[in-house]
Design a protein around this motif. Sequence first.
Motif, PDB file in Angstrom:
ATOM      1  N   TYR A 104       0.828  -1.210   0.000  1.00  0.00           N
ATOM      2  CA  TYR A 104       0.000   0.000   0.000  1.00  0.00           C
ATOM      3  C   TYR A 104       0.865   1.264   0.000  1.00  0.00           C
ATOM      4  O   TYR A 104       0.667   2.180  -0.812  1.00  0.00           O
ATOM      5  N   VAL A 105       1.841   1.313   0.891  1.00  0.00           N
ATOM      6  CA  VAL A 105       2.699   2.493   1.003  1.00  0.00           C
ATOM      7  C   VAL A 105       3.504   2.707  -0.277  1.00  0.00           C
ATOM      8  O   VAL A 105       3.613   3.834  -0.791  1.00  0.00           O
ATOM      9  N   LEU A 106       4.059   1.630  -0.832  1.00  0.00           N
ATOM     10  CA  LEU A 106       4.876   1.757  -2.027  1.00  0.00           C
ATOM     11  C   LEU A 106       4.046   2.206  -3.226  1.00  0.00           C
ATOM     12  O   LEU A 106       4.549   2.939  -4.096  1.00  0.00           O
ATOM     13  N   SER A 107       2.788   1.778  -3.291  1.00  0.00           N
ATOM     14  CA  SER A 107       1.933   2.182  -4.403  1.00  0.00           C
ATOM     15  C   SER A 107       1.384   3.594  -4.212  1.00  0.00           C
ATOM     16  O   SER A 107       1.430   4.418  -5.134  1.00  0.00           O
ATOM     17  N   ARG A 108       0.869   3.878  -3.021  1.00  0.00           N
ATOM     18  CA  ARG A 108       0.253   5.181  -2.788  1.00  0.00           C
ATOM     19  C   ARG A 108       1.273   6.310  -2.885  1.00  0.00           C
ATOM     20  O   ARG A 108       0.957   7.407  -3.380  1.00  0.00           O
ATOM     21  N   TYR A 109       2.479   6.064  -2.435  1.00  0.00           N
ATOM     22  CA  TYR A 109       3.513   7.113  -2.439  1.00  0.00           C
ATOM     23  C   TYR A 109       4.642   6.770  -3.414  1.00  0.00           C
ATOM     24  O   TYR A 109       5.802   7.112  -3.178  1.00  0.00           O
ATOM     25  N   ALA A 110       4.289   6.118  -4.516  1.00  0.00           N
ATOM     26  CA  ALA A 110       5.300   5.657  -5.475  1.00  0.00           C
ATOM     27  C   ALA A 110       6.178   6.797  -5.973  1.00  0.00           C
ATOM     28  O   ALA A 110       7.390   6.622  -6.167  1.00  0.00           O
ATOM     29  N   ASP A 111       5.593   7.988  -6.170  1.00  0.00           N
ATOM     30  CA  ASP A 111       6.385   9.098  -6.697  1.00  0.00           C
ATOM     31  C   ASP A 111       7.508   9.494  -5.748  1.00  0.00           C
ATOM     32  O   ASP A 111       8.597   9.904  -6.186  1.00  0.00           O
ATOM     33  N   GLU A 112       7.278   9.366  -4.431  1.00  0.00           N
ATOM     34  CA  GLU A 112       8.325   9.705  -3.470  1.00  0.00           C
ATOM     35  C   GLU A 112       9.457   8.676  -3.498  1.00  0.00           C
ATOM     36  O   GLU A 112      10.636   9.023  -3.387  1.00  0.00           O
ATOM     37  N   PHE A 113       9.102   7.402  -3.615  1.00  0.00           N
ATOM     38  CA  PHE A 113      10.119   6.348  -3.632  1.00  0.00           C
ATOM     39  C   PHE A 113      10.892   6.333  -4.944  1.00  0.00           C
ATOM     40  O   PHE A 113      12.111   6.126  -4.959  1.00  0.00           O
ATOM     41  N   GLU A 114      10.187   6.533  -6.060  1.00  0.00           N
ATOM     42  CA  GLU A 114      10.825   6.375  -7.358  1.00  0.00           C
ATOM     43  C   GLU A 114      11.775   7.524  -7.705  1.00  0.00           C
ATOM     44  O   GLU A 114      12.426   7.479  -8.742  1.00  0.00           O
ATOM     45  N   ARG A 115      11.869   8.533  -6.829  1.00  0.00           N
ATOM     46  CA  ARG A 115      12.932   9.534  -6.964  1.00  0.00           C
ATOM     47  C   ARG A 115      14.287   8.905  -6.678  1.00  0.00           C
ATOM     48  O   ARG A 115      15.327   9.423  -7.118  1.00  0.00           O
ATOM     49  N   TYR A 116      14.279   7.784  -5.927  1.00  0.00           N
ATOM     50  CA  TYR A 116      15.525   7.189  -5.465  1.00  0.00           C
ATOM     51  C   TYR A 116      15.745   5.745  -5.914  1.00  0.00           C
ATOM     52  O   TYR A 116      16.888   5.340  -6.115  1.00  0.00           O
ATOM     53  N   VAL A 117      14.664   4.962  -6.006  1.00  0.00           N
ATOM     54  CA  VAL A 117      14.814   3.531  -6.285  1.00  0.00           C
ATOM     55  C   VAL A 117      13.833   3.100  -7.375  1.00  0.00           C
ATOM     56  O   VAL A 117      12.873   3.817  -7.692  1.00  0.00           O
ATOM     57  N   ASP A 118      14.068   1.910  -7.919  1.00  0.00           N
ATOM     58  CA  ASP A 118      13.151   1.298  -8.877  1.00  0.00           C
ATOM     59  C   ASP A 118      12.267   0.299  -8.145  1.00  0.00           C
ATOM     60  O   ASP A 118      12.765  -0.597  -7.452  1.00  0.00           O
ATOM     61  N   LEU A 119      10.959   0.462  -8.280  1.00  0.00           N
ATOM     62  CA  LEU A 119       9.993  -0.424  -7.648  1.00  0.00           C
ATOM     63  C   LEU A 119       9.305  -1.281  -8.699  1.00  0.00           C
ATOM     64  O   LEU A 119       9.242  -0.928  -9.874  1.00  0.00           O
ATOM     65  N   VAL A 120       8.755  -2.418  -8.242  1.00  0.00           N
ATOM     66  CA  VAL A 120       7.952  -3.278  -9.114  1.00  0.00           C
ATOM     67  C   VAL A 120       6.632  -3.508  -8.383  1.00  0.00           C
ATOM     68  O   VAL A 120       6.386  -4.558  -7.797  1.00  0.00           O
ATOM     69  N   VAL A 121       5.781  -2.478  -8.395  1.00  0.00           N
ATOM     70  CA  VAL A 121       4.518  -2.512  -7.664  1.00  0.00           C
ATOM     71  C   VAL A 121       3.407  -1.956  -8.557  1.00  0.00           C
ATOM     72  O   VAL A 121       3.664  -1.151  -9.449  1.00  0.00           O
ATOM     73  N   PRO A 122       2.160  -2.368  -8.327  1.00  0.00           N
ATOM     74  CA  PRO A 122       1.052  -1.858  -9.143  1.00  0.00           C
ATOM     75  C   PRO A 122       0.733  -0.408  -8.803  1.00  0.00           C
ATOM     76  O   PRO A 122       0.961   0.032  -7.668  1.00  0.00           O
ATOM     77  N   PRO A 123       0.197   0.346  -9.766  1.00  0.00           N
ATOM     78  CA  PRO A 123      -0.272   1.691  -9.439  1.00  0.00           C
ATOM     79  C   PRO A 123      -1.447   1.617  -8.472  1.00  0.00           C
ATOM     80  O   PRO A 123      -2.102   0.581  -8.328  1.00  0.00           O
ATOM     81  N   MET A 124      -1.746   2.732  -7.814  1.00  0.00           N
ATOM     82  CA  MET A 124      -2.730   2.741  -6.736  1.00  0.00           C
ATOM     83  C   MET A 124      -4.119   2.286  -7.202  1.00  0.00           C
ATOM     84  O   MET A 124      -4.815   1.566  -6.484  1.00  0.00           O
ATOM     85  N   GLY A 125      -4.520   2.689  -8.395  1.00  0.00           N
ATOM     86  CA  GLY A 125      -5.836   2.286  -8.872  1.00  0.00           C
ATOM     87  C   GLY A 125      -5.952   0.785  -9.032  1.00  0.00           C
ATOM     88  O   GLY A 125      -6.990   0.187  -8.717  1.00  0.00           O
TER      89      GLY A 125
END
Length: 382
Positions: free
Chosen positions: A75-96
């Motif tokens: 939930y946190v990684l998807s809802r705040y993906a823009d904050e994390f992806e400034r620094y790291v690459d994630l493999v998570v679904p978008p919030m919708g």
Amino acid sequence: MSSYPCLRSLATRGIDTLLASEHEHPPVYASRFRDETARLPRPREDLVAYKDALVGLAARPDVCTVVPMREEDAYVLSRYADEFERYVDLVVPPMGTLRAVHDRMLLAEAAERAGVPIPETRPLDEADDWDGRYVVKSRYNLLTDEYVESFPSGRADTAKDVTHVRPGETPGVEALVEGMYHVPIVQEFVPTDGEYMFAGLYDHGEPLATFQHRQIRGDSYVGGGGVYRKSVYVRELEEAARALLSELDWHGLACIEYMRHAETGEFVLTEVNPRMWQSLPSTVHAGADFPYYYWQRATGRADEIDPSYELGRGTHSPNGEVSYLVSVLRDDSPHVERPGLLGTLREQFRSMYRQPYFDYTHPDDLGVFVRGFQQLVSNRLK
């Protein structure tokens, strides 16, 4: 505890790891493969503080990705993906997309569009016929203010209770709503002759790796997470799971639970979890190394993923087998016949003899099992 197979998988390949937890001494910290640890706020008490702490760790130059281990992480990684992806690459679904699987009403709609069997599902306050066999469960995999307006802001929780309703009886609606903080759902009870899990890592709708196991025993005889599982491949199960994930245009990890209908043979959808799963040690033991697959995709090496695995590999969760035995003594359901105690013990010992692999009992790293057992005993004595 699914963090341990992630740690072991990555560490044995020479990949440095950073374990982060709100607990001071989780069992995984006793592993000889541990590199570095960090303390986090409790996500269920302050989800935003938890997110901020994770972002702070992600901002370190030596961190390349964050692996979602539980619903709060996804939930946190998807809802705040823009904050994390400034620094790291994630493999998570978008919030919708995440909402579409965290909300079981939306998931039922997606399954219908995909042509995937799912139990008849409706909100509890719309149910008016109780003559059949039904169960009541939470509408949401995770409770947050994003999904439930009345839920306390900045908090997170789960409502895991499942109520088996006797035919002809009307459940206490007000008590159920109050206990779950929202209007739960009613689903028809599905008679099953087998429970299965499909796991996948997807890249914007395309599967990078998939895995299946049959759940022979759960942590309760009426259902629950798998504690004795065996790796399998069933074409019909693969087709059903891929149809659903294609409909969702899925991205990231997916753990999908299915029941095989005892009368029709169809694979009926139970739920989707967008994270690493409880039975991950079983998956890795069969050769499907999803922690490494995740790292490969996050670091631009998806073309190196080898998705093959061995069939027929059985594994046990020691604590889970004890929970199953306790459920035989304590649990009750009007829909599922209680197994006999002696027969249960015979089946448990027989399967352990034939498949003597147990989660977290690696001879070269027993500290995790010992720490976990000590904490289990301590908690039971409190």
